[in-house]
Scaffold this active site. Structure first.
Site, PDB file in Angstrom:
ATOM      1  N   SER A  82      58.559  36.286  53.614  1.00 35.62           N
ATOM      2  CA  SER A  82      59.368  37.307  54.273  1.00 35.62           C
ATOM      3  C   SER A  82      58.762  37.736  55.602  1.00 35.62           C
ATOM      4  O   SER A  82      57.562  37.620  55.822  1.00 35.62           O
ATOM      5  CB  SER A  82      59.543  38.581  53.426  1.00 35.62           C
ATOM      6  OG  SER A  82      60.083  38.291  52.179  1.00 35.62           O
ATOM      7  N   ASP A 101      46.198  38.186  45.021  1.00 32.76           N
ATOM      8  CA  ASP A 101      45.875  37.388  43.839  1.00 32.76           C
ATOM      9  C   ASP A 101      45.954  38.286  42.604  1.00 32.76           C
ATOM     10  O   ASP A 101      45.068  39.108  42.372  1.00 32.76           O
ATOM     11  CB  ASP A 101      44.460  36.814  43.987  1.00 32.76           C
ATOM     12  CG  ASP A 101      44.119  35.821  42.894  1.00 32.76           C
ATOM     13  OD1 ASP A 101      44.960  35.605  42.011  1.00 32.76           O
ATOM     14  OD2 ASP A 101      42.999  35.266  42.921  1.00 32.76           O
ATOM     15  N   VAL A 103      46.867  36.776  39.494  1.00 34.18           N
ATOM     16  CA  VAL A 103      46.828  35.841  38.370  1.00 34.18           C
ATOM     17  C   VAL A 103      45.492  35.107  38.400  1.00 34.18           C
ATOM     18  O   VAL A 103      45.071  34.604  39.448  1.00 34.18           O
ATOM     19  CB  VAL A 103      47.977  34.817  38.443  1.00 34.18           C
ATOM     20  CG1 VAL A 103      47.805  33.724  37.390  1.00 34.18           C
ATOM     21  CG2 VAL A 103      49.324  35.499  38.278  1.00 34.18           C
ATOM     22  N   ASP A 104      44.820  35.061  37.252  1.00 31.90           N
ATOM     23  CA  ASP A 104      43.562  34.321  37.154  1.00 31.90           C
ATOM     24  C   ASP A 104      43.574  33.469  35.890  1.00 31.90           C
ATOM     25  O   ASP A 104      44.141  33.870  34.858  1.00 31.90           O
ATOM     26  CB  ASP A 104      42.368  35.285  37.118  1.00 31.90           C
ATOM     27  CG  ASP A 104      42.214  36.057  38.416  1.00 31.90           C
ATOM     28  OD1 ASP A 104      41.997  35.416  39.453  1.00 31.90           O
ATOM     29  OD2 ASP A 104      42.338  37.291  38.391  1.00 31.90           O
TER      30      ASP A 104
END
Length: 794
Positions: free
Chosen positions: A247, A319, A321-322
């Site tokens: 975007s 971040d 998500v791990d």
């Protein structure tokens, strides 16, 4: 002759009958834009004016009635879209599309979205305004299901209508959050490079994250009060609802505009589909007004404006998500190690219903970090237990409150309070108001690990050393309020230092950000027309530099006249992706060959994943400048070590030969318009016989990947560029003339194929035109299409 006349009469009657039936079928399936309807649960009558592009302007005496009306008209235009999007997170697509969607259903049903939705709903304050209005909206949707006409897609696919619940709404939030995440596309790839190729290859790749940065600056001032990768990629590609991608947004302060008032601009980049992702609606009551852009099944708009303020969003790209490698107990596979003890996996049984097949039953193991991907993704080759930790399902979910509060704010402080409650997905919340405040907030729950831990490869789930140490307070999130440079912007790029650190994420290359800054900074008399042109800007500042760096390494000793012509075109290119340009065609094929010759030999099957992540766009300009690189050597040629010059020269030769075969020998005729196109695809349009009926397009278009007019496509072996994503809307709110603010969406307001608003904005969108977002009530009341909803006695 008499027999022939009789046959002709019969044929004429049959044709008239078919036409009459078609006309009746069409008119009964069109949305109802005029007349009167009686609706359950309404307290008072609601008047809805539909303007010339089909936007409902809802006038009610209270918000409860307004949201019932909103749910009703949203459903009559977008019920099929609602049906698809609620099924994604719940893993229910294979119920209607069959076994080809089983693997996708397994992925989404295993992420824990449904469980998180149920837990959140249990803890909601049932007396709160967000809850009551959300339930009113659902009441309106379900009223339409009861008494409205069934969209033709339900008949074609064979789906029975079902009433909608609050859980469906939260499942939509969950899908949105996952589609924003990028880690599942990047982390497994980087981990594989590190483990299989070694540190030299890995360090060159991740080193690019610190180069070519256009940082979003933080600056807080007072308010003006005035008065897995390849598998996961393949599963996501078959979704019938488009993912969120990138975007642009910028908000220009009063000191930089010609009329001395704030100008707000936003164009979220989302996968193209039919119908378009956003549904526009203008809601007005004695105590509330908002012209909003709504997701299917979401009552409160994520983009909106009124006469007092405007807001929008871009993807933060943080971040959240791990992936953790768990260590099973060697004596009990239902346990895993954490620190000095073994914990028990939570085992959940899942059932998928499949069209014309027996139900599929499978189990998922869940560790303290999250669901094991091994039980969700059949293709996962890694035999180690890999758990995905996702902040969306890990922390308390207040996303309904966020959407309500940002759309019901009275001032900047209220808006910030709403933005601060978002935990996931990470969003850049953009703001501007009539009192000349401008602001940007990077919203989402940020956290810290131990120093030196690189989180874009798999973490150690057993050691206890790779756990989140602390969550940051929202005041430590990147943000700017009324900065001294008099503008804020976001193009999914890296924000400046926060909490004495650059927060890790999957930020996109600086191309769009750098272009936005270069255009905004020097000019101090911006107008609405100026920013409208800027939204259509097709110029990349990065691409000409990449071409220049590659051409400097090209062996020019043995070139044909046509090859020299192609080189001159690239040398003189200013980075423009207009339809009549030749350079973009040469450039895209050149970098396709360059990236393949540089990385494919080492990466093998993983290469296709690498080139379809945003990460490669950050790698390319850095790699093009490098003289020495471990990646130059082609590992398949055992007795030779290739140089950069050999890689570049072979890439150019291959590109030129391909284009000559594809487009002819005359280089000057290799126009961009010959290879780029866009088609807005409907889920039912995947059936060949129905494609032309339901899909919109294909059209020739302009723009390029990572220019402001962002047209996103894969650069692959085909040499044609089918645009799959781009600006889902272009919006301009000028507070010096707020009643004449502008917007456009790619196709049309309605998802009903028989509606005149199914694709009535498509050509305007392609031509860079806009339509008015009407707020002036006297102008709205001039509409010929008026629908009155009245209370229905039960």
């Amino acid at each position: 002759m008499k027999i022939l006349r009789n046959i002709l009469k019969i044929l004429a009657v049959l044709i008239l009958g078919i036409v009459a039936f078609g006309w009746y079928y069409k008119t009964t399936l069109e949305p109802k834009y005029t007349g009167e309807l009686k609706i359950k649960s309404l307290k008072e009558a609601v008047t809805i004016y539909f303007d010339e592009i089909g936007v409902p302007h809802i006038n009610a005496n209270n918000q409860q009635d307004a949201y019932i009306a909103l749910g009703y008209v949203h459903a009559q235009d977008r019920l099929w879209q609602m049906e698809l999007i609620r099924r994604i997170a719940a893993g229910r697509l294979s119920e209607i599309f069959g076994e080809k969607l089983i693997r996708t259903d397994k992925l989404f049903s295993g992420l824990g979205i449904e469980e998180a939705s149920a837990k959140t709903i249990e803890n909601l304050d049932k007396n709160s305004a967000p809850y009551k209005l959300a339930m009113a909206y659902l009441e309106g949707v379900n009223n339409y299901i009861e008494q409205g006409k069934t969209p033709i897609e339900f008949t074609l696919v064979g789906v029975e209508k079902e009433k909608y619940t609050l859980k469906d709404m939260y499942n939509v939030f969950g899908y949105m959050a996952f589609s924003f995440a990028v880690a599942h596309k990047t982390d497994p790839m980087l981990n594989e490079v590190k483990e299989k190729l070694g540190d030299a290859y890995f360090n060159e790749l991740i080193g690019v994250e610190k180069e070519n940065l256009t940082l979003i600056k933080n600056e807080k001032n007072p308010e003006i009060t005035g008065t897995f990768s390849q598998a996961i990629n393949s599963l996501m590609e078959v979704l019938p609802i488009s993912p969120f991608i990138g975007s642009n947004s910028w908000v220009i302060g009063a000191n930089k505009t010609k009329n001395g008032k704030v100008i707000f601009v936003n164009d979220p980049h989302i996968g193209f589909s039919q119908p378009s992702v956003w549904y526009q609606a203008h809601v007005k009551t004695p105590d509330y007004e908002m012209y909003g852009f709504h997701l299917a099944l979401v009552p409160f708009p994520l983009l909106g404006h009124n006469k007092n303020y405007a807001y929008g969003l871009t993807m933060f790209e943080n971040d959240d998500v791990d992936f953790y490698v768990e260590e099973n107990n060697p004596e009990n596979n239902n346990q895993y190690k954490f620190k000095d003890s073994f914990l028990k996996y939570n085992v959940v049984e899942k059932r998928l219903k499949i069209k014309d097949k027996k139900d599929s039953i499978y189990t998922i193991k869940i560790s303290k970090h999250g669901s094991l991907m091994n039980g969700i993704i059949d293709q996962l080759k890694d035999k180690r237990p890999i758990a995905m930790q996702w902040i969306y399902t890990k922390l308390e979910n207040k996303i309904l409150d966020v959407a309500y509060e940002i759309s019901h704010a009275k001032n900047l402080t209220d808006f910030k309070n709403g933005a601060s409650k978002l935990h996931a997905p990470g969003l850049n919340m953009m703001y501007g108001d009539s009192k000349n405040n401008i602001a940007w907030f990077a919203s989402g729950k940020l956290y810290k690990y131990r120093d030196s831990l690189y989180t874009k490869t798999f973490l150690n789930g057993a050691s206890g050393k790779d756990e989140i140490l602390e969550y940051l307070d929202f005041e430590e999130n990147p943000q700017a309020i009324n900065p001294s440079n008099n503008y804020v912007y976001s193009a999914n790029n890296q924000p400046d230092s926060i909490a004495n650190m650059l927060y890790p994420g999957y930020y996109l290359s600086e191309d769009r950000a750098k272009r936005i800054v270069d255009l905004l900074a020097p000019k101090n008399d911006w107008t609405k027309n100026d920013v409208a042109k800027m939204l259509l800007d097709n110029t990349s500042l990065t691409a000409p530099n990449v071409a220049k760096n590659l051409l400097e390494s090209l062996d020019k000793s043995n070139l044909s006249a046509s090859e020299k012509t192609a080189i001159e075109i690239l040398k003189n290119w200013k980075g423009n992706f207009d339809k009549n340009e030749v350079a973009p065609v040469i450039y895209n094929r050149f970098i396709y060959e360059f990236q393949k010759n540089t990385f494919a030999d080492e990466m093998g099957e993983g290469y296709s994943q690498f080139v379809n992540t945003p990460f490669v766009e950050k790698v390319l300009p850095v790699q093009a400048k490098r003289e020495n690189s471990v990646w130059w050597d082609n590992v398949s040629t055992k007795d030779k070590v290739e140089t950069k010059q050999e890689i570049v020269t072979n890439s150019f030769k291959n590109a030129f030969l391909f284009l000559k075969n594809q487009l002819g020998t005359n280089v000057e005729r290799w126009k961009w318009e010959r290879v780029i196109s866009v088609e807005y695809k409907h889920a039912v349009g995947e059936v060949a016989a129905l494609r032309s009926f339901f899909n919109v397009g294909p059209f020739v278009t302009a723009g390029g990947d990572q220019v402001i007019n962002n047209q996103i496509y894969n650069i692959d072996s085909t040499g044609v560029y089918k645009v799959v994503a781009g600006p889902s809307t272009r919006r301009i709110v000028d507070f010096s003339d707020v009643d004449n603010s502008l917007a456009i969406i790619p196709t049309g307001q309605s998802g009903r194929v028989f509606s005149k608003h199914y694709k009535d904005q498509a050509i305007k969108y392609l031509n860079g035109e806009f339509v008015k977002m009407k707020l002036n009530l006297s102008e709205i009341r001039e509409s010929k299409n008026v629908l009155i909803l009245k209370p229905k006695k039960e």
